[in-house]
Design a protein around this motif. Structure first.
Motif, PDB file in Angstrom:
ATOM      1  N   ILE A 190       0.816  -1.212   0.000  1.00 41.75           N
ATOM      2  CA  ILE A 190       0.000   0.000   0.000  1.00 41.75           C
ATOM      3  C   ILE A 190       0.848   1.260   0.000  1.00 41.75           C
ATOM      4  CG2 ILE A 190      -1.774   1.276   1.268  1.00 41.75           C
ATOM      5  CD1 ILE A 190      -2.677  -1.360   2.495  1.00 41.75           C
ATOM      6  N   ILE A 191       0.508   2.190  -0.895  1.00 39.40           N
ATOM      7  CA  ILE A 191       1.061   3.540  -0.877  1.00 39.40           C
ATOM      8  C   ILE A 191       0.025   4.437  -0.199  1.00 39.40           C
ATOM      9  CG2 ILE A 191       1.727   5.522  -2.296  1.00 39.40           C
ATOM     10  CD1 ILE A 191       2.830   3.585  -4.341  1.00 39.40           C
ATOM     11  N   SER A 192       0.429   5.105   0.867  1.00 41.00           N
ATOM     12  CA  SER A 192      -0.517   5.862   1.688  1.00 41.00           C
ATOM     13  C   SER A 192      -0.710   7.285   1.182  1.00 41.00           C
ATOM     14  CB  SER A 192      -0.047   5.918   3.143  1.00 41.00           C
ATOM     15  OG  SER A 192      -0.885   6.766   3.905  1.00 41.00           O
ATOM     16  N   ASP A 193      -1.980   7.661   1.010  1.00 35.31           N
ATOM     17  CA  ASP A 193      -2.311   9.048   0.676  1.00 35.31           C
ATOM     18  C   ASP A 193      -3.162   9.679   1.771  1.00 35.31           C
ATOM     19  OD1 ASP A 193      -4.645   7.573   0.187  1.00 35.31           O
ATOM     20  OD2 ASP A 193      -5.344   8.974  -1.335  1.00 35.31           O
ATOM     21  N   VAL A 194      -3.212   9.057   2.950  1.00 28.52           N
ATOM     22  CA  VAL A 194      -4.047   9.595   4.022  1.00 28.52           C
ATOM     23  C   VAL A 194      -3.193   9.959   5.234  1.00 28.52           C
ATOM     24  CG1 VAL A 194      -6.028   8.230   3.268  1.00 28.52           C
ATOM     25  CG2 VAL A 194      -4.592   7.364   5.101  1.00 28.52           C
ATOM     26  N   VAL A 195      -3.624  10.977   5.944  1.00 26.50           N
ATOM     27  CA  VAL A 195      -2.943  11.400   7.158  1.00 26.50           C
ATOM     28  C   VAL A 195      -3.062  10.299   8.209  1.00 26.50           C
ATOM     29  CG1 VAL A 195      -2.966  13.075   9.041  1.00 26.50           C
ATOM     30  CG2 VAL A 195      -3.343  13.829   6.683  1.00 26.50           C
ATOM     31  N   GLY A 196      -1.936   9.961   8.818  1.00 21.28           N
ATOM     32  CA  GLY A 196      -1.928   8.913   9.819  1.00 21.28           C
ATOM     33  C   GLY A 196      -1.596   7.539   9.269  1.00 21.28           C
ATOM     34  N   ASP A 197      -1.663   7.379   7.940  1.00 25.30           N
ATOM     35  CA  ASP A 197      -1.257   6.136   7.275  1.00 25.30           C
ATOM     36  C   ASP A 197      -2.022   4.910   7.765  1.00 25.30           C
ATOM     37  OD1 ASP A 197       0.679   7.618   5.870  1.00 25.30           O
ATOM     38  OD2 ASP A 197       2.142   7.347   7.476  1.00 25.30           O
ATOM     39  N   ASP A 198      -3.296   5.065   8.086  1.00 26.58           N
ATOM     40  CA  ASP A 198      -4.121   3.932   8.489  1.00 26.58           C
ATOM     41  C   ASP A 198      -4.457   3.109   7.248  1.00 26.58           C
ATOM     42  OD1 ASP A 198      -6.063   2.143   9.293  1.00 26.58           O
ATOM     43  OD2 ASP A 198      -7.329   3.620  10.299  1.00 26.58           O
ATOM     44  N   PRO A 199      -3.983   1.847   7.140  1.00 25.87           N
ATOM     45  CA  PRO A 199      -4.260   1.034   5.945  1.00 25.87           C
ATOM     46  C   PRO A 199      -5.752   0.854   5.687  1.00 25.87           C
ATOM     47  CG  PRO A 199      -2.543   0.014   7.276  1.00 25.87           C
ATOM     48  CD  PRO A 199      -3.116   1.132   8.104  1.00 25.87           C
ATOM     49  N   SER A 346       1.943  24.854  -2.264  1.00 29.00           N
ATOM     50  CA  SER A 346       1.062  23.800  -1.771  1.00 29.00           C
ATOM     51  C   SER A 346       0.652  22.955  -2.957  1.00 29.00           C
ATOM     52  CB  SER A 346      -0.171  24.386  -1.078  1.00 29.00           C
ATOM     53  OG  SER A 346      -0.985  23.350  -0.530  1.00 29.00           O
ATOM     54  N   GLY A 347       0.959  21.654  -2.908  1.00 24.49           N
ATOM     55  CA  GLY A 347       0.687  20.810  -4.068  1.00 24.49           C
ATOM     56  C   GLY A 347       0.324  19.387  -3.700  1.00 24.49           C
ATOM     57  N   GLY A 348      -0.501  18.787  -4.540  1.00 27.80           N
ATOM     58  CA  GLY A 348      -0.834  17.373  -4.406  1.00 27.80           C
ATOM     59  C   GLY A 348       0.204  16.533  -5.114  1.00 27.80           C
ATOM     60  N   THR A 349       0.726  15.522  -4.436  1.00 30.47           N
ATOM     61  CA  THR A 349       1.809  14.720  -5.012  1.00 30.47           C
ATOM     62  C   THR A 349       1.360  13.885  -6.207  1.00 30.47           C
ATOM     63  OG1 THR A 349       1.376  13.012  -3.334  1.00 30.47           O
ATOM     64  CG2 THR A 349       3.143  14.603  -2.879  1.00 30.47           C
ATOM     65  N   ASP A 350       0.038  13.783  -6.420  1.00 33.48           N
ATOM     66  CA  ASP A 350      -0.435  13.068  -7.597  1.00 33.48           C
ATOM     67  C   ASP A 350      -0.451  13.948  -8.842  1.00 33.48           C
ATOM     68  OD1 ASP A 350      -2.485  14.719  -6.832  1.00 33.48           O
ATOM     69  OD2 ASP A 350      -4.060  13.196  -6.945  1.00 33.48           O
ATOM     70  N   GLY A 401       1.627  17.806 -14.293  1.00 33.40           N
ATOM     71  CA  GLY A 401       1.087  16.651 -14.984  1.00 33.40           C
ATOM     72  C   GLY A 401       0.936  15.498 -14.004  1.00 33.40           C
ATOM     73  N   ALA A 402       0.295  14.432 -14.455  1.00 34.91           N
ATOM     74  CA  ALA A 402       0.108  13.265 -13.588  1.00 34.91           C
ATOM     75  C   ALA A 402       1.459  12.681 -13.204  1.00 34.91           C
ATOM     76  CB  ALA A 402      -0.745  12.223 -14.306  1.00 34.91           C
ATOM     77  N   THR A 403       1.674  12.451 -11.923  1.00 37.28           N
ATOM     78  CA  THR A 403       2.975  11.982 -11.443  1.00 37.28           C
ATOM     79  C   THR A 403       3.061  10.469 -11.328  1.00 37.28           C
ATOM     80  OG1 THR A 403       2.322  12.058  -9.106  1.00 37.28           O
ATOM     81  CG2 THR A 403       3.219  14.086 -10.078  1.00 37.28           C
ATOM     82  N   GLY A 404       1.915   9.782 -11.300  1.00 32.89           N
ATOM     83  CA  GLY A 404       1.933   8.329 -11.173  1.00 32.89           C
ATOM     84  C   GLY A 404       2.068   7.839  -9.751  1.00 32.89           C
ATOM     85  N   THR A 405       1.978   8.733  -8.782  1.00 37.41           N
ATOM     86  CA  THR A 405       1.991   8.319  -7.388  1.00 37.41           C
ATOM     87  C   THR A 405       1.042   9.223  -6.617  1.00 37.41           C
ATOM     88  OG1 THR A 405       3.408   7.686  -5.519  1.00 37.41           O
ATOM     89  CG2 THR A 405       3.907   9.789  -6.616  1.00 37.41           C
ATOM     90  N   ASN A 406       0.906   8.980  -5.303  1.00 38.22           N
ATOM     91  CA  ASN A 406       0.011   9.814  -4.496  1.00 38.22           C
ATOM     92  C   ASN A 406       0.277   9.549  -3.022  1.00 38.22           C
ATOM     93  OD1 ASN A 406      -1.993  11.450  -3.522  1.00 38.22           O
ATOM     94  ND2 ASN A 406      -3.695  10.188  -4.218  1.00 38.22           N
ATOM     95  N   VAL A 407       0.955  10.492  -2.358  1.00 40.91           N
ATOM     96  CA  VAL A 407       1.164  10.402  -0.909  1.00 40.91           C
ATOM     97  C   VAL A 407       0.665  11.691  -0.249  1.00 40.91           C
ATOM     98  CG1 VAL A 407       3.015   8.686  -0.885  1.00 40.91           C
ATOM     99  CG2 VAL A 407       3.584  11.103  -1.242  1.00 40.91           C
TER     100      VAL A 407
END
Length: 418
Positions: A190-199, A346-350, A401-407
């Protein structure tokens, strides 16, 4: 250091954080450490869903033992989709689900229903999976799911609150995938995109047993959203699905914290601080907290402060933008009296912030003056949630552009002396 050089550095540091969340390398490390076990009686079933699914899938297929039968489905968003040899790629809609996502969900369910105890199931999960793989419970239509997502996205709820609700409306989410795959063993990277990294919250936890979350009703009513939901969704939320008795071998392979650490490491000659508390909550409140933090942190030369997290926007207007764009614009409005030459990103990693082509915003002391010069009423635009128009007029949109990931999201404040 010139404002242009500061902006270039901010962009470069942001992309360093994105590269630190490289999904292919993350899967490679995990499967090198714990490879597949060859089983002549069974198959390997690989399911990848989320914005990083194509890169994760390519790496997963490279680790399949020679001669082992394999079936694979990847469900990326359209921007990150590409053909993969040996895999059925089914691109779908994000942030709102669509028919292609529903078709992908059906295909995934059919694959899992064929699994036996001799098979191995590998799930490769990344942010965006909640919308990309809609599998409505009985009685709920795709139109209902889309309506629910629209209400949740515009209602000011954080990602965990939204995903707890989504779990109860989906066949696959909240551990539902485990029930369908049983008796096959399931491993989840799992690649986490949520605060706290709760799976259990990432992609709404398809491989993690969901709790009942009876507070979903209180959350929705408190936010004034309950009455807006389709009747079918309300009926299902009143009757939560039973908790699965099954479990998966689950591993987090990328997190926001890893990206923040990589950014800090890339600026050794700067006085750098990684803020420990995640940046969450309403964007207006978050902008004020950032300003307060800067004002109480000594330093006006070669100063770098780094945040990570995910804010929320309570949408009341009809404008265009996203949480990162609105945060950048609100920060610029509050930061007029900050000393020194500074920039804020401020940016979204995705690479995508809200339903726009921008990842976020990159502002400096002159941003709002340029917007005003281009006939933008900043206060009125913010009231209308029209941050994209503000930043576009000022040349302050962050586009990757789309980065191919999301954290999740990254915020950077860089300041040099006058």
């Amino acid at each position: 250091m010139t404002p242009v050089a500061l902006k270039e550095m901010a962009r470069a540091l942001f992309m360093t954080g994105v590269r630190a969340a490289d999904p292919a390398l993350a899967v490679q490390r995990a499967l090198d450490a714990k490879p597949f076990v060859f089983n002549a009686k069974g198959r390997i079933l690989i399911i990848a869903f989320g914005k990083a699914s194509c890169a994760m899938m390519e790496q997963g297929l490279r680790h399949v033992p020679l001669g082992q039968p394999v079936s694979a489905i990847a469900v990326p968003n359209y921007e990150n989709a590409r053909d993969i040899e040996g895999c059925r790629v089914m691109a779908a809609g994000h942030p709102l689900p669509d028919q292609n996502g529903l078709d992908a969900g059906i295909a995934v369910i059919e694959m899992l229903q064929s699994a036996s105890a001799d098979d191995q199931v590998l799930c490769l999960v990344s942010g965006g999976g909640s919308a990309l793989l809609p599998t409505p419970r009985d009685g709920l239509t795709l139109a209902d799911k889309i309506k629910v997502n629209e209400i949740l996205l515009g209602g000011g709820l954080d990602i965990c609150q939204m995903n707890r609700i989504r779990q109860q409306l989906s066949v696959l989410k909240g551990g539902g995938l485990l029930d369908i795959a049983h008796p096959a063993p399931v491993r989840s990277l799992i690649i986490s995109d949520v605060v706290g990294d709760d799976p259990g919250m990432i992609a709404s936890g398809p491989t993690v047993p969901a709790m009942q979350h009876t507070n979903n009703l209180a959350t929705l009513k408190g936010a004034g959203l309950w009455a807006k939901l389709p009747v079918t969704a309300r009926d299902l939320l009143k009757n939560p699905k039973p908790m699965t008795p099954h479990s998966a071998d689950t591993e987090l392979v990328c997190t926001n914290a890893q990206s923040l650490a990589a950014i800090a490491k890339a600026a050794p000659d700067w006085t750098t601080q990684v803020v420990k508390d995640p940046l969450v909550g309403d964007v207006d409140v978050a902008a004020q907290s950032i300003i307060q933090h800067i004002q109480t942190t000594p330093g006006t030369n070669r100063q770098l402060i780094i945040w990570g997290g995910e804010t929320t926007v309570n949408i009341t207007g009809n404008g265009r933008g996203g949480r990162n764009q609105e945060l950048a614009a609100r920060f610029a409005r509050l930061a007029r009296d900050l000393p020194g030459k500074w920039v804020f990103l401020s940016g979204g990693t995705d690479g995508r912030d809200g339903p726009t082509d921008a990842a976020g915003g990159l502002v400096d002391p002159g941003t709002l003056a340029v917007a005003h010069a281009n006939n933008i009423n900043v206060d009125a635009a913010l009231q209308d949630n029209d941050s994209y128009r503000i930043l576009d007029a000022a040349g302050a949109l962050l586009k990757t552009g789309a980065t191919g990931t999301n954290v999740a999201d990254v915020q950077l404040f860089l300041r040099a002396a006058q």
